[in-house]
Design an enzyme around this catalytic site. Sequence first.
Site, short mmCIF file in Angstrom:
data_model
loop_
_atom_site.label_atom_id
_atom_site.label_comp_id
_atom_site.label_asym_id
_atom_site.label_seq_id
_atom_site.Cartn_x
_atom_site.Cartn_y
_atom_site.Cartn_z
N ASN A 1 83.00 44.53 -25.15
CA ASN A 1 84.34 44.10 -24.59
C ASN A 1 84.48 42.72 -24.11
O ASN A 1 83.60 42.18 -23.50
CB ASN A 1 84.73 45.11 -23.32
CG ASN A 1 86.19 44.88 -22.59
OD1 ASN A 1 86.45 43.84 -22.63
ND2 ASN A 1 86.54 45.82 -22.08
N HIS B 1 86.61 39.62 -20.54
CA HIS B 1 86.40 38.60 -19.19
C HIS B 1 85.85 37.03 -19.97
O HIS B 1 85.90 36.20 -19.04
CB HIS B 1 85.09 39.00 -18.43
CG HIS B 1 85.69 40.36 -17.75
ND1 HIS B 1 86.89 40.12 -16.99
CD2 HIS B 1 85.24 41.54 -17.79
CE1 HIS B 1 86.96 41.46 -16.51
NE2 HIS B 1 86.21 42.42 -16.91
N HIS C 1 91.33 44.87 -23.91
CA HIS C 1 92.26 45.49 -23.20
C HIS C 1 93.36 44.53 -22.67
O HIS C 1 93.01 43.73 -21.89
CB HIS C 1 91.29 46.08 -21.63
CG HIS C 1 92.69 46.70 -20.87
ND1 HIS C 1 92.19 47.51 -19.69
CD2 HIS C 1 93.74 47.16 -21.17
CE1 HIS C 1 93.02 47.79 -18.98
NE2 HIS C 1 94.06 48.01 -20.07
N ARG D 1 96.24 44.13 -20.66
CA ARG D 1 96.85 44.68 -19.36
C ARG D 1 98.28 44.24 -19.35
O ARG D 1 98.50 43.19 -19.74
CB ARG D 1 95.97 44.36 -18.25
CG ARG D 1 94.71 44.88 -18.07
CD ARG D 1 94.05 44.52 -16.85
NE ARG D 1 94.63 45.23 -15.82
CZ ARG D 1 93.82 46.53 -15.24
NH1 ARG D 1 92.61 46.74 -15.71
NH2 ARG D 1 94.44 47.07 -14.44
N ARG E 1 96.09 39.57 -17.54
CA ARG E 1 95.31 39.02 -16.72
C ARG E 1 93.91 38.45 -17.38
O ARG E 1 93.37 37.53 -17.04
CB ARG E 1 94.76 39.77 -15.51
CG ARG E 1 93.73 40.76 -15.67
CD ARG E 1 93.34 41.37 -14.30
NE ARG E 1 94.31 42.18 -13.92
CZ ARG E 1 93.81 43.21 -12.95
NH1 ARG E 1 92.61 43.53 -12.98
NH2 ARG E 1 94.86 44.20 -12.37
N GLU F 1 92.13 48.81 -25.87
CA GLU F 1 92.72 49.79 -24.68
C GLU F 1 93.96 49.36 -24.35
O GLU F 1 94.38 48.04 -24.10
CB GLU F 1 91.64 49.18 -23.64
CG GLU F 1 90.18 49.49 -24.15
CD GLU F 1 89.11 49.10 -23.01
OE1 GLU F 1 87.83 49.37 -23.23
OE2 GLU F 1 89.52 48.65 -21.81
N THR G 1 89.65 49.19 -14.43
CA THR G 1 90.17 50.30 -14.41
C THR G 1 89.35 51.47 -13.75
O THR G 1 88.05 51.82 -13.97
CB THR G 1 90.06 50.92 -15.92
OG1 THR G 1 90.44 49.64 -16.72
CG2 THR G 1 90.74 52.14 -16.22
N GLU H 1 86.46 58.94 -24.15
CA GLU H 1 85.44 57.93 -23.46
C GLU H 1 85.26 58.56 -21.87
O GLU H 1 86.36 58.50 -21.17
CB GLU H 1 86.11 56.57 -23.66
CG GLU H 1 84.83 55.45 -22.89
CD GLU H 1 85.26 54.27 -23.49
OE1 GLU H 1 85.65 53.83 -24.48
OE2 GLU H 1 85.17 53.51 -22.65
N HIS I 1 81.96 51.89 -18.95
CA HIS I 1 82.40 51.27 -17.39
C HIS I 1 81.27 50.91 -16.66
O HIS I 1 80.70 51.79 -16.35
CB HIS I 1 83.30 52.06 -16.99
CG HIS I 1 84.36 51.10 -16.00
ND1 HIS I 1 84.09 50.65 -14.94
CD2 HIS I 1 85.54 50.61 -16.20
CE1 HIS I 1 84.90 50.02 -14.37
NE2 HIS I 1 85.98 49.70 -15.38
#
Length: 251
Positions: free
Chosen positions: A11, A14, A47, A49, A53, A74, A105, A155, A198
């Site tokens: 992922n 970030h 993801h 959002r 962000r 996502e 999440t 998931e 996660h």
Amino acid sequence: MSLPRARLGVNIDHVATVRNARGGAHPDPARAAALAAQAGADGITMHLREDRRHIREPDLAAVRAVTSLPINFEMAATEAMLEIALSFRPHAACLVPEKREERTTEGGLDAASLQSKLLPIVSALSRGGMRVSLFIEPAIEQIEAALALQAPVVELHTGRYVELVLAGEGDQAAFELSRLAEASREGARRGLEIHVGHGLTFDTVGALARLPEVRELNIGHFIMGEAMFIGLDPAIRRMRLEIDRARGEAA
Ligand code: PXP
């Protein structure tokens, strides 16, 4: 005999979080995706959002342009996100709960009580050729809901397990791991493909990778944090190694 290889989805959200902190173009999430592919990632997870962000729309095409790895998109179960998914057409779409005020999440999607809201979205994504997964808590009622919705993949949210391990709450962590194991077993027995994700770290990934039914692990924040110290390529390779080692030892 070892377990079949499990896929690692990296992922890259970030990388975009750091970029957005200064509003410029660096660091570039697409560069991270290309590097992840070289380091042995099996997929790229992003993801988008509602508040943008981290990843933003232009990142979707930019990532696709630099790698042929499957993209796991996502998304919240909203009409606006469905429209974006149908136009972007990633390999996979993972439905996640989303609250503006949360830092990440925080829990799984309550698929059991959101059946009627989720059904048209799952159907539209499937018709659009995407492999749909639902990010859920490891609970049998959520597995049942995924089956009822005809989502091929779930998931399982591993955040609680990791938090308990890090807090030194061994007994509770063991209990949470047993819930994850049971949900994996039951889901796979009933035909679902099992993914987990996660909060996973080098020290916690092994317990999940050892579950025979787990086919894919999606990991972001810890890898990106470690990348600051050891570099992205070594951080991904080490995560890959921890997964492979655990699967080699299991069975
Ligand atoms: N899987 C899902 C469905 C997620 O929403 C996230 C966080 O965006 C992850 C995996 C990755 O979690 P982490 O960044 O804590 O590794």
